[in-house]
Design an enzyme around this catalytic site. Sequence first.
Site, mmCIF file in Angstrom:
data_model
loop_
_atom_site.group_PDB
_atom_site.id
_atom_site.type_symbol
_atom_site.label_atom_id
_atom_site.label_comp_id
_atom_site.label_asym_id
_atom_site.label_seq_id
_atom_site.Cartn_x
_atom_site.Cartn_y
_atom_site.Cartn_z
ATOM 1 N N ASP A 122 50.454 14.073 -6.595
ATOM 2 C CA ASP A 122 49.353 14.048 -5.647
ATOM 3 C C ASP A 122 48.062 14.143 -6.453
ATOM 4 O O ASP A 122 48.072 14.403 -7.665
ATOM 5 C CB ASP A 122 49.489 15.201 -4.643
ATOM 6 C CG ASP A 122 48.871 14.874 -3.293
ATOM 7 O OD1 ASP A 122 48.066 13.917 -3.214
ATOM 8 O OD2 ASP A 122 49.179 15.562 -2.299
ATOM 9 N N HIS B 3 44.179 20.499 -0.408
ATOM 10 C CA HIS B 3 42.956 19.805 -0.799
ATOM 11 C C HIS B 3 41.858 20.817 -1.129
ATOM 12 O O HIS B 3 40.993 20.552 -1.973
ATOM 13 C CB HIS B 3 42.468 18.889 0.328
ATOM 14 C CG HIS B 3 43.348 17.709 0.574
ATOM 15 N ND1 HIS B 3 44.458 17.770 1.373
ATOM 16 C CD2 HIS B 3 43.281 16.429 0.121
ATOM 17 C CE1 HIS B 3 45.044 16.577 1.406
ATOM 18 N NE2 HIS B 3 44.354 15.753 0.656
#
Length: 338
Positions: A249, A177
């Site tokens: 993702d 992330h």
Amino acid sequence: MRPIILDVAGYQLTTVEQEYLAHPLVAGVILFTRNFDNVVQLKELVQQIRLYAKQPILIGVDHEGGRVQRFRNGFTTLPACGDLLNKADSFEQTLSLAKASAFVMASELLSCDIDLSFAPVLDINGISDVIKERAFSSDKQQVTKIAIAYIEGMKQAGMASTGKHFPGHGSVKADSHIALPVDARPKEEIFKQDMLPFIELINANKLDAIMPSHVVYSDCDSLPCGFSDYWLQQILKSKLGFKGAIISDDISMHGASFVGNHLSRAEGALKAGCDFILACNDAPAAMTILDGLSAQAKNSVSLIKRLAADKGKLAQPLANNTLWQQSKHMIEQFNDTI
């Protein structure tokens, strides 16, 4: 082709969101905690999304349990997947809890007309900061066995399964992330260790979709898995024979940033073999994808239908569903012990 899965800002749709949901490239919406106030509001938001999409659309959420449970008030508190093993009295109890937790999760989401929780996590619990207790176990065989029970619970409720994060995110420290993780282990170790749950579940035809990681496995390829022809075409599709959907993702994550801007990331992921692209938490960037992407024809409508919830399996309302009541009671009793 409709490859893009977007997010929305709040409890209700804005005028702009109402317009872009009908865009011919939009395949779905992923929801977050910011989209949830209460169950009634959530159902109304989902109804709005389906209305303005004007075509079949997937609605998903990350709702694994533990720290990754987007909706709380009015939903059963789900234990972290790792706690199902670490805090159970026996492995038999772990398997029963996994199936019950998945059934409760899926049933409660389906009762709100939400198709998917992007689950289960098939990563092996190792050194990863972002995985940790999201993984079922640090043992590859246990991950496989618990995942099978978990998927049985999902399927019993009518929800498709999404194994993540292929080929495994648990053995790299950095969080994709906020960084670009690089796993420098030998190829043989990755294939024999991290990939085993994916291989066994693909062979058993348990996975409807797979989500690749934003991790570079430097002994295999210089690109993160989700942008890698080697991983998605040569390994996942050709070698392992996976025929389900590949869902990227979130391409807004830092682990995807070196590929370029959001449009370049979407193009790269689709070229590598992704069927659906998650583009979240940056609405202006997502609009550049809708404006600039020239998607080649794929049979995304059939994939959407395959991943959509099987609403015929769930007895409504939940209050009259004996299996949901029993499973919920089992989970709540387990929560009281941890």
